[in-house]
Design an enzyme around this catalytic site. Structure first.
Site, PDB file in Angstrom:
ATOM      1  N   SER A 141       0.798  -1.233   0.000  1.00 32.63           N
ATOM      2  CA  SER A 141       0.000   0.000   0.000  1.00 32.63           C
ATOM      3  C   SER A 141       0.826   1.276   0.000  1.00 32.63           C
ATOM      4  O   SER A 141       0.342   2.313  -0.440  1.00 32.63           O
ATOM      5  CB  SER A 141      -0.932   0.006   1.206  1.00 32.63           C
TER       6      SER A 141
ATOM      7  N   HIS B  53      -5.283  -4.469  -1.690  1.00 32.13           N
ATOM      8  CA  HIS B  53      -5.161  -3.478  -2.768  1.00 32.13           C
ATOM      9  C   HIS B  53      -5.190  -4.111  -4.148  1.00 32.13           C
ATOM     10  O   HIS B  53      -4.963  -3.432  -5.139  1.00 32.13           O
ATOM     11  CB  HIS B  53      -3.872  -2.665  -2.588  1.00 32.13           C
TER      12      HIS B  53
ATOM     13  N   LYS C 187     -11.826  -0.839  -0.140  1.00 32.13           N
ATOM     14  CA  LYS C 187     -11.115  -0.208  -1.254  1.00 32.13           C
ATOM     15  C   LYS C 187     -11.938  -0.402  -2.538  1.00 32.13           C
ATOM     16  O   LYS C 187     -12.824   0.387  -2.799  1.00 32.13           O
ATOM     17  CB  LYS C 187      -9.703  -0.750  -1.323  1.00 32.13           C
TER      18      LYS C 187
HETATM   19  C1  LIG Z   1      -2.645  -4.431   3.107  1.00 22.51           C
HETATM   20  C2  LIG Z   1      -3.799  -4.008   3.967  1.00 22.51           C
HETATM   21  N1  LIG Z   1      -4.431  -4.913   4.717  1.00 22.51           N
HETATM   22  C3  LIG Z   1      -5.466  -4.585   5.493  1.00 22.51           C
HETATM   23  C4  LIG Z   1      -5.914  -3.282   5.555  1.00 22.51           C
HETATM   24  C5  LIG Z   1      -7.047  -2.931   6.469  1.00 22.51           C
HETATM   25  O1  LIG Z   1      -8.215  -2.786   5.763  1.00 22.51           O
HETATM   26  P1  LIG Z   1      -9.522  -2.117   6.396  1.00 22.51           P
HETATM   27  O2  LIG Z   1      -9.509  -0.693   5.978  1.00 22.51           O
HETATM   28  O3  LIG Z   1     -10.639  -2.884   5.795  1.00 22.51           O
HETATM   29  O4  LIG Z   1      -9.452  -2.269   7.867  1.00 22.51           O
HETATM   30  C6  LIG Z   1      -5.304  -2.304   4.779  1.00 22.51           C
HETATM   31  C7  LIG Z   1      -5.806  -0.919   4.833  1.00 22.51           C
HETATM   32  O5  LIG Z   1      -5.291   0.010   4.321  1.00 22.51           O
HETATM   33  C8  LIG Z   1      -4.201  -2.660   3.966  1.00 22.51           C
HETATM   34  O6  LIG Z   1      -3.562  -1.744   3.233  1.00 22.51           O
END
Ligand SMILES: Cc1ncc(COP(=O)(O)O)c(C=O)c1O
Length: 410
Positions: A187, A215, A246
């Site tokens: 990310s 992502h 997302k």
């Molecule tokens: C790689 C990754 N995993 C998990 C999450 C967490 O997702 P959530 O926003 O649904 O809590 C994110 C959030 O940015 C992320 O980038």
């Protein structure tokens, strides 16, 4: 003077104050009103949303909104408890089945966020005798899930299959299970895992592999199933984690698996058991969004066209980009102060991106992170790049690539 529990955060407060002075805080920008997936009013000004991770632009999709409204009318505003206490609403099971079918998996477990999906799996599926091999750039939710559990955690260098191999080799005499954890698209920088190489290492050592496709759902693969689909490696991936926050434009998380015993986590995983389940309206909107992913391939095509246009334009202008073209386009700047001023000027000119500075970033880099959306128009992408150009010119960046590189000390 009275003491406060929060005195220990003085250095953190000081660091933020040192960064922004009297300027706007980059962490919690007041958004007056969101107008569409790509536009908002911020500080009274029309602003292009250029860092939201709303990859497919589905936040205002009429079918998603209608599905959510119908579920609100039918099922009410919330479940007021967890599924083990208050039961399963119809849509909870429906989305688990829809995702299992979409991903070609035996089972899917729904969580209230993607963050909690990582907590739920990583705190529970591996025990004190087991080892987790973790890519150093993994998301905070993965680190936090492992902190809640009691497996031994070993970090390997980001995207370095040889380093992973060496570390697994050292564990060859250990009887515990080994779980490798990576992400599809990372990310912060927007780079991808070298999945085929990772899979070879996994096979060689008989390890399990978990990939967080937060992502990459709706972004990679012919059908939008993620990096594992794009690399034709799905059968070698044991667990897929993802989020609805997302590309599906709402909130929620999941983990998918083919293990016939996977469902036991429903009575063992505390981040599943001890929190309220998703409101039916949110789940209904995600079901409709998943249908859009499945039936509208043009969304992913637009997304990639925009990603290539924006990446190409910034690269042409001489910015130092952190990865190959991807919907996450991160620009590296020299230091926190430069990055902050650049971020603030972009916002003042009507382009809202994300500022990321150490310790939240890999390699101690200072990053302006944009993400493009299928709903951005060509004109908006051009305007975003043009704004980067004009801010750089105003801040005295040299137009030539070499000078821009010098600005980050590369
Ligand atoms: C790689 C990754 N995993 C998990 C999450 C967490 O997702 P959530 O926003 O649904 O809590 C994110 C959030 O940015 C992320 O980038």
């Amino acid at each position: 003077m009275s003491r406060s529990l929060f005195e220990k955060f003085s250095p953190l407060r000081g660091a933020l104050q040192g960064l922004v002075g009297n300027g706007a805080s980059p962490f919690g920008v007041p958004v007056d009103r969101v107008l569409s997936p790509t536009e908002a009013i911020i500080g009274g000004r029309p602003t292009i949303l250029a860092g939201t991770f709303n990859y497919l632009g589905l936040t205002f999709d009429p079918a998603c909104i209608e599905a959510a409204k119908n579920a609100l009318d039918r099922d009410g505003t919330g479940t007021t408890g967890s599924r083990i206490a208050n039961g399963n609403y119809g849509v909870h099971g429906q989305i688990e089945q829809a995702l299992a079918r979409f991903l070609g998996r035996r089972s899917v477990m729904l969580f209230t966020t993607g963050y909690q999906a990582n907590l739920g799996i990583l705190s529970t599926a591996v025990g004190p005798e087991d080892f987790v091999l973790l890519d150093a750039d993994c998301h905070a939710s993965i680190y936090d899930g492992l902190k809640m559990g009691n497996a031994t955690v070993i970090r390997f260098r980001h995207n370095d299959a040889e380093d992973l191999d060496r570390r697994l080799q050292r564990l060859s005499g250990e009887k515990g299970d080994k779980l490798i954890v990576i992400e599809g698209i990372y990310s912060m920088l927007g780079d991808r895992a070298p999945l085929k190489e990772m899979v070879e290492v996994k096979r060689r050592h008989g390890a399990y592999l978990l990939i967080d496709e937060a992502h990459s759902l709706g972004v990679l693969g012919a059908r939008g199933r993620g990096l594992a689909e794009a690399e034709n490696c799905e059968r070698d991936v044991d667990f897929v984690v993802g989020t609805f926050s997302k590309s599906l434009g709402a909130i929620g998380g999941y983990c998918a698996s083919d293990d016939p015993d996977f469902d036991v986590l429903r009575i063992a995983s505390r981040p599943y058991m001890y929190t309220a389940s998703l409101p039916p309206s949110v789940v209904a909107s995600c079901l409709a969004a998943l249908q859009q992913v499945e039936t509208r391939p043009e969304l992913m095509r637009n997304l990639w066209q925009n990603a290539r246009q924006f990446h190409g334009a910034l690269s042409e202008l001489g910015f130092t980009l952190c990865a190959e073209p991807s919907p996450i386009v991160s620009v590296r700047l020299a230091d926190p102060a430069t990055a902050y001023v650049f971020w603030r000027e972009l916002l003042e000119e009507g382009v809202f991106v994300t500022l990321a500075v150490p310790p939240a970033t890999p390699n101690g880099w200072c990053i302006l992170r944009s993400s493009v959306c299928a709903a951005h128009t060509e004109q908006q992408i051009t305007r975003m790049a043009e704004t980067y150009r004009s801010v750089a010119a105003r801040l005295g960046f040299n137009k030539a690539r070499t000078s821009m590189s010098r600005a980050v000390g590369a």
